[in-house]
Design an enzyme around this catalytic site. Structure first.
Site, PDB file in Angstrom:
ATOM      1  N   GLY A  53       1.700  10.926  11.819  1.00 17.30           N
ATOM      2  CA  GLY A  53       2.392   9.645  11.828  1.00 17.30           C
ATOM      3  C   GLY A  53       3.894   9.692  12.058  1.00 17.30           C
ATOM      4  O   GLY A  53       4.470   8.727  12.560  1.00 17.30           O
ATOM      5  N   ASP A 112       2.705   5.673   0.560  1.00 14.02           N
ATOM      6  CA  ASP A 112       1.807   4.597   0.119  1.00 14.02           C
ATOM      7  C   ASP A 112       1.440   4.901  -1.336  1.00 14.02           C
ATOM      8  O   ASP A 112       2.234   4.643  -2.242  1.00 14.02           O
ATOM      9  CB  ASP A 112       0.604   4.625   1.081  1.00 14.02           C
ATOM     10  CG  ASP A 112      -0.378   3.496   0.915  1.00 14.02           C
ATOM     11  OD1 ASP A 112      -0.595   3.055  -0.205  1.00 14.02           O
ATOM     12  OD2 ASP A 112      -0.971   3.065   1.917  1.00 14.02           O
ATOM     13  N   GLY A 114       1.408   7.787  -2.564  1.00 17.63           N
ATOM     14  CA  GLY A 114       2.242   8.930  -2.952  1.00 17.63           C
ATOM     15  C   GLY A 114       1.445  10.220  -3.066  1.00 17.63           C
ATOM     16  O   GLY A 114       2.006  11.296  -3.261  1.00 17.63           O
ATOM     17  N   ASP A 169      -1.149   4.602  12.937  1.00 17.29           N
ATOM     18  CA  ASP A 169      -2.342   4.278  13.720  1.00 17.29           C
ATOM     19  C   ASP A 169      -3.362   3.477  12.937  1.00 17.29           C
ATOM     20  O   ASP A 169      -3.379   3.472  11.712  1.00 17.29           O
ATOM     21  CB  ASP A 169      -3.035   5.576  14.163  1.00 17.29           C
ATOM     22  CG  ASP A 169      -3.723   6.273  12.988  1.00 17.29           C
ATOM     23  OD1 ASP A 169      -3.036   6.589  12.010  1.00 17.29           O
ATOM     24  OD2 ASP A 169      -4.949   6.467  13.045  1.00 17.29           O
TER      25      ASP A 169
HETATM   26  P1  XMP Z   1      -0.366   8.166   0.696  1.00 19.03           P
HETATM   27  O1  XMP Z   1      -1.270   7.092   0.137  1.00 19.03           O
HETATM   28  O2  XMP Z   1      -0.909   9.536   0.458  1.00 19.03           O
HETATM   29  O3  XMP Z   1      -0.384   7.868   2.230  1.00 19.03           O
HETATM   30  O4  XMP Z   1       1.062   7.996   0.206  1.00 19.03           O
HETATM   31  C1  XMP Z   1       0.336   8.573   3.113  1.00 19.03           C
HETATM   32  C2  XMP Z   1      -0.333   8.601   4.467  1.00 19.03           C
HETATM   33  O5  XMP Z   1      -1.274   7.539   4.648  1.00 19.03           O
HETATM   34  C3  XMP Z   1      -1.093   6.928   5.893  1.00 19.03           C
HETATM   35  N1  XMP Z   1      -0.787   5.489   5.686  1.00 19.03           N
HETATM   36  C4  XMP Z   1      -0.839   4.559   6.636  1.00 19.03           C
HETATM   37  N2  XMP Z   1      -1.156   4.638   7.949  1.00 19.03           N
HETATM   38  N3  XMP Z   1      -0.784   2.327   8.174  1.00 19.03           N
HETATM   39  C5  XMP Z   1      -1.123   3.519   8.706  1.00 19.03           C
HETATM   40  O6  XMP Z   1      -1.383   3.591   9.898  1.00 19.03           O
HETATM   41  C6  XMP Z   1      -0.456   2.143   6.873  1.00 19.03           C
HETATM   42  O7  XMP Z   1      -0.155   1.029   6.438  1.00 19.03           O
HETATM   43  C7  XMP Z   1      -0.491   3.329   6.062  1.00 19.03           C
HETATM   44  N4  XMP Z   1      -0.236   3.566   4.756  1.00 19.03           N
HETATM   45  C8  XMP Z   1      -0.415   4.894   4.571  1.00 19.03           C
HETATM   46  C9  XMP Z   1       0.031   7.649   6.574  1.00 19.03           C
HETATM   47  O8  XMP Z   1      -0.528   8.555   7.509  1.00 19.03           O
HETATM   48  C10 XMP Z   1       0.732   8.427   5.493  1.00 19.03           C
HETATM   49  O9  XMP Z   1       1.194   9.663   5.953  1.00 19.03           O
HETATM   50 MG    MG Z   2      -2.453   7.752   9.744  1.00 17.64          MG
END
Ligand code: XMP
Ligand code: MG
Length: 185
Positions: A53, A112, A114, A169
């Site tokens: 990402g 998100d 974390g 994505d």
């Molecule tokens: P966490 O929950 O581990 O998430 O903090 C981190 C990874 O989740 C993906 N992520 C998203 N990807 N739209 C996306 O396309 C979103 O709204 C979103 N939120 C989290 C992202 O790859 C990140 O590295």
């Molecule tokens: Mg992703």
């Protein structure tokens, strides 16, 4: 939500623009200024981008970084094809040079729950004695946090909605958009 088809996935009627290209680029310049100040006394910075990402964000950010920098990449996966964090962080490629005594900046597109960054920061600090370790994220979904992570540089605080574009994505699509949007249902 239905999957975008390759021939239609750019159509503006499928997305609401949440952050324009200009919003993003302006904020990235400001973030780079903050980072340049924070590392002003560093001889060298190792920037580690978390793929996939963050590829667009890191590419734009490093153009404004004035500290001599080396760029590294790791790849972690957690979201799969869905729109909620699986809670399951999958290390795909964690190969890195020695970070002993180095100033390190982690660059991630979005935090998100974390879980991903908590896992990665834990992994790094258990293996490497860095001189300093800081984290830059373009987007911070603060409300969704399940694990505490210290974010040193944040671009935008965003709500708990699924965002696409500018590296982010949905099932592999939309990463190439220059803006960040919300898919219309
Ligand atoms: P966490 O929950 O581990 O998430 O903090 C981190 C990874 O989740 C993906 N992520 C998203 N990807 N739209 C996306 O396309 C979103 O709204 C979103 N939120 C989290 C992202 O790859 C990140 O590295
Ligand atoms: Mg992703």
């Amino acid at each position: 939500m239905t999957l975008p088809s390759p021939s239609t996935h750019y159509k503006p009627d499928q997305l609401d623009i949440h952050l324009s290209e200009e919003d993003i680029q302006t904020r990235i310049r400001e973030m780079a200024d903050e980072i340049n100040k924070a590392f002003a006394n560093s001889e060298k910075l190792i920037i580690i981008a978390v793929l996939k990402g963050s590829f667009m964000f890191v590419a734009d950010l490093i153009r404004h970084i004035k500290v001599p920098s080396q760029i590294e990449f790791v790849r972690l996966a957690s979201y799969g094809d869905g729109q909620t964090s699986s809670g399951n962080v999958k290390p795909v490629d964690l190969s890195l040079p020695s970070l002993s005594g180095e100033d390190v900046l982690i660059v991630e597109d979005i935090i998100d729950t974390g879980l991903t960054l908590h896992f990665f920061m834990d992994y790094l600090t258990s293996l490497h004695h860095t001189r300093s370790l800081k984290l830059a994220v373009l987007l911070d979904k603060k409300e969704a946090r399940q694990k505490e992570v210290q974010v040193d540089f944040a671009g935008f605080t965003v709500g708990n909605q699924f965002l696409v574009g500018y590296g982010l994505d949905f099932a592999g699509y939309y990463r190439n958009l220059p803006f960040i949007g919300v898919v219309k249902n």
